[in-house]
Design a protein around this motif. Structure first.
Motif, PDB file in Angstrom:
ATOM      1  N   ALA A 159     -28.034 -22.156  36.387  1.00 55.33           N
ATOM      2  CA  ALA A 159     -28.765 -23.423  36.354  1.00 55.33           C
ATOM      3  C   ALA A 159     -29.706 -23.520  37.545  1.00 55.33           C
ATOM      4  O   ALA A 159     -29.415 -22.991  38.625  1.00 55.33           O
ATOM      5  CB  ALA A 159     -27.792 -24.591  36.352  1.00 55.33           C
ATOM      6  N   CYS A 174     -31.479 -23.838  32.443  1.00 58.75           N
ATOM      7  CA  CYS A 174     -30.302 -22.972  32.489  1.00 58.75           C
ATOM      8  C   CYS A 174     -30.596 -21.725  31.675  1.00 58.75           C
ATOM      9  O   CYS A 174     -31.000 -21.823  30.511  1.00 58.75           O
ATOM     10  CB  CYS A 174     -29.086 -23.702  31.938  1.00 58.75           C
ATOM     11  N   TRP A 189     -25.378 -29.873  28.500  1.00 58.07           N
ATOM     12  CA  TRP A 189     -25.333 -30.250  29.906  1.00 58.07           C
ATOM     13  C   TRP A 189     -24.231 -31.283  30.114  1.00 58.07           C
ATOM     14  O   TRP A 189     -24.097 -32.230  29.325  1.00 58.07           O
ATOM     15  CB  TRP A 189     -26.666 -30.848  30.340  1.00 58.07           C
ATOM     16  N   SER A 237     -26.082 -32.325  24.249  1.00 58.02           N
ATOM     17  CA  SER A 237     -25.819 -31.012  23.675  1.00 58.02           C
ATOM     18  C   SER A 237     -26.837 -30.744  22.573  1.00 58.02           C
ATOM     19  O   SER A 237     -27.448 -31.672  22.028  1.00 58.02           O
ATOM     20  CB  SER A 237     -24.400 -30.915  23.126  1.00 58.02           C
ATOM     21  N   ILE A 270     -32.953 -33.042  25.713  1.00 59.75           N
ATOM     22  CA  ILE A 270     -32.463 -31.669  25.786  1.00 59.75           C
ATOM     23  C   ILE A 270     -33.268 -30.809  24.813  1.00 59.75           C
ATOM     24  O   ILE A 270     -33.638 -31.259  23.719  1.00 59.75           O
ATOM     25  CB  ILE A 270     -30.952 -31.591  25.478  1.00 59.75           C
ATOM     26  N   ARG A 292     -34.144 -26.299  23.862  1.00 57.28           N
ATOM     27  CA  ARG A 292     -33.727 -24.915  24.103  1.00 57.28           C
ATOM     28  C   ARG A 292     -34.784 -23.961  23.578  1.00 57.28           C
ATOM     29  O   ARG A 292     -35.570 -24.308  22.683  1.00 57.28           O
ATOM     30  CB  ARG A 292     -32.366 -24.618  23.472  1.00 57.28           C
ATOM     31  N   CYS A 350     -24.537 -26.657  33.132  1.00 57.09           N
ATOM     32  CA  CYS A 350     -24.859 -26.253  31.770  1.00 57.09           C
ATOM     33  C   CYS A 350     -23.674 -25.499  31.186  1.00 57.09           C
ATOM     34  O   CYS A 350     -22.863 -24.934  31.926  1.00 57.09           O
ATOM     35  CB  CYS A 350     -26.108 -25.391  31.724  1.00 57.09           C
TER      36      CYS A 350
END
Length: 120
Positions: A5, A21, A35, A49, A68, A70, A94
């Motif tokens: 992280a 992360c 997180w 999440s 959040i 990704r 994370c």
């Protein structure tokens, strides 16, 4: 598998910060990522999440302020934190459900944490 992280720091109330992360190692696949945070004297709690497909879940206390996301190609997860409040001060961790190469199932991994301090 390791989670690293980064991005924590000191910010004034009302400001923004993004923590990142990165998952690395011999990874076959990654499922859900997320997180958590732990404030002094308090239990660790879920912040947000995200599934591999992008479905998200947020704690009520951060809904509408935190986002959040990704990048599956880079094995990264991010947390954009806006309108920060002093009560958001905590160590942010994370986590990820990852399947290492050669494993049959997923293992739950934690990063080392990054400190976010929000001053009033």
């Amino acid at each position: 598998v390791q989670l690293q992280a980064s991005g924590g720091g000191l910010v004034r109330a009302g400001g923004s910060l993004r923590v990142s992360c990165a998952a690395s190692g011999s990874i076959a696949s990654i499922g859900a990522m997320g997180w958590y945070r732990q404030a002094p004297g308090k239990q660790r709690e879920l912040v947000a999440s995200i599934t591999y497909g992008g479905n998200t879940n947020y704690a009520d206390s951060v809904m509408g302020r935190f986002t959040i996301s990704r990048d599956n190609a880079k094995n990264m997860v991010y947390l954009q934190m806006d309108s920060l409040k002093p009560e958001d001060t905590a160590v942010y961790y994370c986590n990820a459900d990852a399947k290492p190469n050669g494993y049959l199932g997923y293992v739950h991994y934690w990063g080392q944490g990054t400190l976010v301090t929000v001053s009033s």
